[in-house]
Design an enzyme around this catalytic site. Structure first.
Site, mmCIF file in Angstrom:
data_model
loop_
_atom_site.group_PDB
_atom_site.id
_atom_site.type_symbol
_atom_site.label_atom_id
_atom_site.label_comp_id
_atom_site.label_asym_id
_atom_site.label_seq_id
_atom_site.Cartn_x
_atom_site.Cartn_y
_atom_site.Cartn_z
ATOM 1 N N ASP A 152 25.344 28.800 25.116
ATOM 2 C CA ASP A 152 24.915 27.458 25.560
ATOM 3 C C ASP A 152 23.684 27.626 26.434
ATOM 4 O OD1 ASP A 152 24.613 24.882 25.884
ATOM 5 O OD2 ASP A 152 26.054 24.668 27.348
ATOM 6 N N GLY A 184 30.963 17.221 35.685
ATOM 7 C CA GLY A 184 30.681 17.816 34.156
ATOM 8 C C GLY A 184 31.997 17.172 33.236
ATOM 9 N N GLY A 185 31.686 17.474 32.166
ATOM 10 C CA GLY A 185 32.435 16.756 31.112
ATOM 11 C C GLY A 185 33.983 17.760 31.157
ATOM 12 N N MET A 186 34.172 18.917 31.720
ATOM 13 C CA MET A 186 35.144 19.840 31.843
ATOM 14 C C MET A 186 35.565 19.878 33.449
ATOM 15 S SD MET A 186 35.651 23.895 30.806
ATOM 16 C CE MET A 186 34.525 24.380 32.010
ATOM 17 N N ALA A 187 34.730 20.017 34.283
ATOM 18 C CA ALA A 187 35.068 20.467 35.897
ATOM 19 C C ALA A 187 33.958 19.520 36.555
ATOM 20 C CB ALA A 187 34.892 21.896 36.029
ATOM 21 N N ASN A 188 34.219 19.507 37.874
ATOM 22 C CA ASN A 188 33.353 19.135 38.935
ATOM 23 C C ASN A 188 33.193 20.206 39.747
ATOM 24 O OD1 ASN A 188 33.715 16.463 37.954
ATOM 25 N ND2 ASN A 188 35.324 16.068 39.094
ATOM 26 N N VAL A 189 31.741 20.379 40.156
ATOM 27 C CA VAL A 189 31.565 21.360 41.194
ATOM 28 C C VAL A 189 31.045 20.943 42.555
ATOM 29 C CG1 VAL A 189 29.743 23.264 41.488
ATOM 30 C CG2 VAL A 189 30.474 22.604 39.141
ATOM 31 N N LYS A 215 34.110 25.418 41.557
ATOM 32 C CA LYS A 215 34.034 24.726 40.131
ATOM 33 C C LYS A 215 35.639 24.286 39.866
ATOM 34 C CE LYS A 215 31.956 24.741 35.727
ATOM 35 N NZ LYS A 215 31.310 25.677 34.840
ATOM 36 N N GLY A 249 28.046 18.461 41.431
ATOM 37 C CA GLY A 249 27.621 18.019 40.171
ATOM 38 C C GLY A 249 29.161 17.522 39.443
#
Length: 670
Positions: A135, A21-26, A41, A19
């Protein structure tokens, strides 16, 4: 993006992208040391130099690593690869709760309560450690293939004792699950998480969220102003007691919500009881919270409001009976009267603070001892003492766990003036060390070398016609691999010299009762026997000692026969065990004597001699099926195995096949 095949931190080989994301990739990766799949992550490259994002990333790692719970995704490792922070987590092979609801809705009420119980149990632990998730939403809740829940993404979680809890005029989290106080930019508390849990429960029951809108602000305003839509109106089969759990958790005023996740769980668990079938609908005692709704960044709602001047004209009396009252009323009618009052109050508070600081500037304060304390708690203690947290640096430590303070500068106990800066050094975990090559070294020399580096060492003896006695035949972790010594155990296979030749193929069994398991294994290895081990509780025989054996002592058996021994697990505790370790030995069979009638060596036999015996191990437990191979390997020596079984849901089974022939097949019980 990181390319497939890249070895992150010299340990985690990237397999695929899970996946972005806005902060990190997994990423899905393989731990080449422990040979297991993990989720990694990694902070996005374009945010590498953003201090706020990096702090949030570090906060997630710290918050999650301090929470050990079966329903929270575990953090296995935290590291840095060429300046790029990464976090290694357990890999959960399954959908998130959002997809699970979409694929399986409508869910049965019992399944809904089972899922929520797991979520509430995990949140209760986080709240116990004063960590607020902020969240909570189905997209951050993962489901494995057995239906177990795992809460992830503590990226915006904060501790209650950190100053970043209140973020006025800012919005974090997902608006569809956000509490009214979050939409106003107000104080975020444990009740804010409980509101989100109420929305998740609503979605589990109905299959959709309670509020939707064309824009985020439209949804936020509905959370702040509109009542939760009735569940029973469209689904009369839902008990009122269950709907009441949703209504209480999602009350507009936090004071009307559950005081804790445990309280919500207790209420939910009894919501299907017959005794609550006539329960009246929940009505909050404080009503809606009418605090001003603050406009969040990026939101541009069109809200028409009456001016305060008009409101004052409607409420103020027209007749002024005294000159003093008349002055006050005229003053209040002024458009900016509240600004004059605010400035006056601010000046009074400023003067008081200045006066107090003037009295305490010369006060001497001793630096508190925060060694081995979590970073967040350490900062709080320093600030509560009247000092200011300065620079935070990180370095490896073999004695202090990651995320905890190694030392302060100045040191604990030093006297400083109030308001002075105190720098802290935080552990980033144990450093990596290359495993040395100790093959062919004397065991005592190899043992000292490894122990000096911090490794735990296990010795395993084996006969060898090639390696002299007491020298190392092999080591379990290859030389040159970088690992953390404090977390690594190395097994050394040590030569016992040439094996003694057996006098005959028949062996008269000696009595093994009362012997240690290790002694029984040595006896079986020495006489070419296969040892089958059963474990059971005993009130009379000490743990890890033999209770009984089959065949009985004194029986003559052929070399290669299987001997079954019962090993004591000690006295049975009151709590039922669910994990069982099965230990057994597979003997190596020399195929050198196999040949065709004409004396030519068979090609298959040659292959066996080169590779050794082909051993396949099958297990059945809560996590494995007997139809799948658990271990598949070739051996050229006798080998002992210790297989862990998870038997929470019933008995297990073990089957061992050597060169296509089953040599061990037995039931495994708790």
């Amino acid at each position: 993006m990181i390319d497939k095949g890249y070895l992150l931190g010299e340990r985690y080989r990237i397999i695929d992208t899970l996946g972005e994301g806005g902060m990190a990739n997994v990423y899905l990766a393989e731990d080449i040391i422990l040979q297991r799949k993990v989720a990694v992550k990694v902070l996005r490259l374009d945010l590498k130099k953003d201090p706020q994002t990096e702090a949030r990333f570090q906060r997630e790692a710290l918050a999650t690593s301090e929470l050990s719970h079966p329903n929270i995704v575990s953090v296995l490792d935290v590291g840095n690869d060429q300046g790029l922070p990464y976090m290694v987590m357990e890999y959960v092979d399954g959908p998130d709760l959002k997809d699970y609801i979409r694929m399986n809705s409508p869910l049965s009420l019992h399944e809904i309560i089972h899922i929520m119980d797991q979520i509430l149990s995990a949140v209760a632990l986080a709240h116990k450690h004063n960590v607020i998730h902020r969240d909570l939403k189905p997209q951050n809740i993962l489901m494995d293939k057995r239906g177990n829940v795992k809460i992830a993404d503590f990226g915006i979680a904060v501790a209650l004792n950190q100053s970043s809890v209140t973020q006025t005029n800012s919005i974090m989290g997902s608006v569809h699950y956000m509490s009214p106080e979050q939409t106003r930019g107000g104080l975020v508390t444990k009740q804010s998480d409980i509101y989100s849990l109420g929305i998740i429960l609503y979605e589990l029951i109905t299959g959709h969220v309670p509020f939707n809108g064309d824009t985020p602000v439209a949804v936020a305003l509905k959370h702040a102003q509109e009542p939760i839509p009735s569940i029973r109106k469209n689904s009369p089969s839902v008990p009122q007691a269950l709907e009441n759990v949703v209504l209480k958790a999602t009350a507009k005023d936090p004071r009307d919500r559950y005081a804790s996740a445990q309280e919500m769980k207790a209420d939910l668990d009894t919501s299907l009881d017959f005794s609550r079938k006539d329960e009246p609908i929940f009505v909050p005692s404080h009503g809606a919270n009418n605090d001003e709704t603050i406009i969040l960044p990026g939101f541009k709602p069109q809200i028409k409001e009456e001016s305060s001047t008009v409101q004052e004209e409607k409420t103020n009396p027209k007749d002024e009976k005294t000159s003093k009252a008349g002055f006050w009323q005229n003053f209040k009618k002024h458009k900016w009267w509240y600004i004059f009052i605010g400035i006056t109050a601010f000046l009074i508070v400023f003067i008081m603070i200045f006066a107090l600081n003037g009295r305490s500037n010369n006060e001497q304060i001793h630096v508190p001892d925060v060694t081995n304390v979590a970073e967040g708690s350490a900062k709080q203690r320093i600030e509560e003492a009247g000092l200011v947290v300065g620079t935070v640096t990180r370095k490896h430590s073999d004695s202090i766990d990651a995320g905890k303070v190694i030392e302060t500068k100045p040191s604990a106990g030093d006297a400083l003036n109030r308001g002075s800066r105190v720098d802290i050094v935080v552990s980033s975990g144990a450093g990596m060390t290359k495993v040395p090559d100790v093959v062919n070294e004397e065991y005592e020399d190899a043992l000292k070398k490894l122990q000096d580096l911090g490794f735990d060492v296990i010795r395993e003896n084996q006969y060898s016609s090639r390696v002299p006695k007491n020298q190392i035949i092999s080591q379990s972790i290859a030389a040159g691999v970088q690992v953390k010594p404090k977390q690594t155990t190395i097994t050394l296979v040590v030569s016992q010299g040439r094996a003694p030749k057996p006098k005959s193929n028949m062996i008269k069994l000696r009595d093994l009762a009362g012997s240690t398991l290790e002694a029984a294994q040595d006896y079986a290895r020495e006489h070419g026997l296969t040892l089958q081990i059963n474990q059971e509780y005993s009130d009379t025989v000490k743990k890890d000692r033999i209770i009984s054996m089959q065949p009985e002592a004194g029986t003559s058996v052929e070399k290669g026969s299987t001997i079954t021994v019962s090993v004591s697990k000690g006295e049975k505790e009151q709590t039922e065990e669910t994990n069982v370790t099965k230990t057994f030995t597979v003997n190596y069979e020399d195929n050198a004597d196999s040949s065709d009638d004409d004396g030519a060596t068979d090609q298959t036999t040659q292959d066996k001699e080169e590779k050794g015996n082909h051993v396949q191990i099958y297990i059945k437990d809560d996590d494995h099926s007997l139809g799948n191979i658990y271990r598949d390997l070739y051996i050229k020596r006798d080998m002992s195995f210790s297989i862990p079984f998870s038997l929470k849901d019933g008995d297990g089974q073990l089957r061992v096949v050597r060169d296509g022939k089953t040599i061990l097949n037995e039931k495994v019980t708790k």
